[in-house]
Design an enzyme around this catalytic site. Structure first.
Site, PDB file in Angstrom:
ATOM      1  N   ASN A 124       5.858   0.041  10.258  1.00  0.00           N
ATOM      2  CA  ASN A 124       4.506   0.466   9.877  1.00  0.00           C
ATOM      3  C   ASN A 124       3.676   0.987  11.067  1.00  0.00           C
ATOM      4  O   ASN A 124       2.695   1.700  10.880  1.00  0.00           O
ATOM      5  CB  ASN A 124       3.728  -0.671   9.182  1.00  0.00           C
TER       6      ASN A 124
ATOM      7  N   ASP B 163       4.492  -3.783  -1.979  1.00  0.00           N
ATOM      8  CA  ASP B 163       4.671  -2.340  -1.833  1.00  0.00           C
ATOM      9  C   ASP B 163       3.866  -1.577  -2.891  1.00  0.00           C
ATOM     10  O   ASP B 163       3.672  -2.075  -4.003  1.00  0.00           O
ATOM     11  CB  ASP B 163       6.170  -2.019  -1.955  1.00  0.00           C
TER      12      ASP B 163
ATOM     13  N   GLU C 196      17.550 -14.915  -4.562  1.00  0.00           N
ATOM     14  CA  GLU C 196      17.510 -14.103  -5.780  1.00  0.00           C
ATOM     15  C   GLU C 196      16.492 -12.982  -5.565  1.00  0.00           C
ATOM     16  O   GLU C 196      15.410 -13.211  -5.006  1.00  0.00           O
ATOM     17  CB  GLU C 196      17.070 -14.953  -6.978  1.00  0.00           C
TER      18      GLU C 196
ATOM     19  N   ASN D   5       0.727   0.159  -2.298  1.00  0.00           N
ATOM     20  CA  ASN D   5      -0.727   0.327  -2.112  1.00  0.00           C
ATOM     21  C   ASN D   5      -1.116   1.802  -2.021  1.00  0.00           C
ATOM     22  O   ASN D   5      -2.103   2.231  -2.614  1.00  0.00           O
ATOM     23  CB  ASN D   5      -1.186  -0.347  -0.813  1.00  0.00           C
TER      24      ASN D   5
ATOM     25  N   ARG E 293      14.867  -2.038  -2.349  1.00  0.00           N
ATOM     26  CA  ARG E 293      15.429  -2.120  -0.986  1.00  0.00           C
ATOM     27  C   ARG E 293      14.950  -3.400  -0.327  1.00  0.00           C
ATOM     28  O   ARG E 293      13.931  -3.965  -0.707  1.00  0.00           O
ATOM     29  CB  ARG E 293      14.899  -0.948  -0.132  1.00  0.00           C
TER      30      ARG E 293
ATOM     31  N   ARG F  75       0.525   4.550  -3.048  1.00  0.00           N
ATOM     32  CA  ARG F  75       0.689   5.283  -4.318  1.00  0.00           C
ATOM     33  C   ARG F  75      -0.396   4.913  -5.319  1.00  0.00           C
ATOM     34  O   ARG F  75      -0.899   5.748  -6.059  1.00  0.00           O
ATOM     35  CB  ARG F  75       2.080   4.992  -4.919  1.00  0.00           C
TER      36      ARG F  75
HETATM   37  C1  FPP Z   1       2.703  -1.391   1.307  1.00  0.00           C
HETATM   38  O1  FPP Z   1       2.156  -0.356   0.565  1.00  0.00           O
HETATM   39  C2  FPP Z   1       1.700  -2.249   1.916  1.00  0.00           C
HETATM   40  C3  FPP Z   1       1.462  -2.405   3.245  1.00  0.00           C
HETATM   41  C4  FPP Z   1       2.192  -1.644   4.286  1.00  0.00           C
HETATM   42  C5  FPP Z   1       0.430  -3.294   3.759  1.00  0.00           C
HETATM   43  C6  FPP Z   1       0.128  -4.511   2.931  1.00  0.00           C
HETATM   44  C7  FPP Z   1      -1.195  -4.984   3.349  1.00  0.00           C
HETATM   45  C8  FPP Z   1      -2.122  -5.551   2.555  1.00  0.00           C
HETATM   46  C9  FPP Z   1      -1.911  -5.874   1.136  1.00  0.00           C
HETATM   47  C10 FPP Z   1      -3.450  -5.839   3.112  1.00  0.00           C
HETATM   48  C11 FPP Z   1      -3.538  -6.859   4.172  1.00  0.00           C
HETATM   49  C12 FPP Z   1      -2.800  -8.099   3.915  1.00  0.00           C
HETATM   50  C13 FPP Z   1      -3.232  -9.348   4.189  1.00  0.00           C
HETATM   51  C14 FPP Z   1      -2.265 -10.457   4.087  1.00  0.00           C
HETATM   52  C15 FPP Z   1      -4.600  -9.662   4.577  1.00  0.00           C
HETATM   53  P1  FPP Z   1       2.437   1.132   1.067  1.00  0.00           P
HETATM   54  O2  FPP Z   1       1.294   1.546   1.918  1.00  0.00           O
HETATM   55  O3  FPP Z   1       3.774   1.198   1.683  1.00  0.00           O
HETATM   56  O4  FPP Z   1       2.404   1.908  -0.290  1.00  0.00           O
HETATM   57  P2  FPP Z   1       3.276   3.180  -0.711  1.00  0.00           P
HETATM   58  O5  FPP Z   1       4.710   2.731  -0.681  1.00  0.00           O
HETATM   59  O6  FPP Z   1       2.790   3.464  -2.087  1.00  0.00           O
HETATM   60  O7  FPP Z   1       2.968   4.270   0.267  1.00  0.00           O
END
Ligand code: FPP
Length: 237
Positions: free
Chosen positions: A69, A21, A204, A23, A191, A25
């Site tokens: 998502n 989680d 855990e 990315n 969460r 932000r």
């Molecule tokens: C959550 O951050 C992240 C995701 C919804 C996607 C995760 C995907 C990757 C790391 C890239 C692809 C993965 C692989 C395995 C190739 P968010 O966007 O919810 O961040 P935020 O909570 O800050 O808005």
């Protein structure tokens, strides 16, 4: 003593699950589009997979795309799908080199055809690898998985037989995978967000404020060391 040496090899979690989680932000803090955060999230995925295998973790599940998502903007969903396709395509060689098997859980039929094809090819190519199993949760939610399991049971002719936890487990996407002992969530959110609801019964939980693109080898090691300090009682006194 180096941080990695503080890990007790005989008390490793066999299965670690991670909710990646933060990315968005991370990118917004830098004045960039959210997609920039996902691109850097992929670098953290690569490092984490490598470190987990090096430490001797047998199963690593990453929450890469939840059912919820799909409600994000079309631009972000498309960018995430493209990133998935290119990452799976590029990294299959690395998985082979490192003897890592790829699996996926979730409502995979909802994925774009190209994405599903890349995924299925990578799963097939890596199916005999033994060192670690990497499980991507894609279009996944725990409630979907449980309802899906119940629907499969209802369709079976002999569905009148009484179910046990063990037999129910066989209808889940994770039937061939042991339950995780450690669930890590980054970015300070505390969460579960519909992740592995059945499987985390005795897991855990470890929360860190680190945003996913900043998650490094030391963060994974710290989570494992913290887990090893806990007393796991499974309801016993
Ligand atoms: C959550 O951050 C992240 C995701 C919804 C996607 C995760 C995907 C990757 C790391 C890239 C692809 C993965 C692989 C395995 C190739 P968010 O966007 O919810 O961040 P935020 O909570 O800050 O808005």
């Amino acid at each position: 003593m180096a941080l990695i040496e503080q890990i007790e090899k005989e008390n490793l979690p066999k299965h670690i699950a991670i909710t990646m989680d933060g990315n968005g932000r991370w990118a917004e803090k830098k004045g960039k589009f959210r997609v920039f955060g996902h691109q850097n999230g992929v670098k953290a995925v690569r490092g984490t997979v490598e470190t987990a295998a090096e430490i001797g973790i047998k199963y690593l599940t990453l929450y890469a795309f939840s059912t919820e998502n799909w409600n994000r903007s079309e631009r972000e969903v498309n960018a995430l799908m493209s990133l998935l396709i290119s990452t799976i395509n590029k990294e299959t060689k690395t998985l082979m080199k490192n003897d890592i098997r790829l699996l996926a859980i979730g409502n995979l039929q909802q994925l774009p055809k190209k994405c599903l094809k890349e995924l299925e090819e990578a799963i097939e190519k890596t199916k005999n690898n033994k060192r670690m199993t990497l499980i991507l949760a894609l279009s996944y939610s725990g409630r979907w998985e449980i309802v899906n399991a119940v629907n499969k049971i209802l369709k079976e002719k002999n569905s009148k037989k009484e179910l046990t936890e063990e037999t129910f487990q066989q209808y889940l996407n994770t039937k061939s995978v042991p339950d995780p002992e450690l669930l890590i969530r980054t970015s300070g959110e505390k969460r579960i967000s519909n992740f592995l609801l059945w499987q985390i019964a005795y897991c855990e939980l470890y929360f860190t404020d680190t945003l996913w693109p900043d998650f490094r080898k030391e963060d994974l090691i710290n989570a494992i060391i913290d887990y090893q300090k806990r007393e796991r009682r499974f309801g016993k006194s």
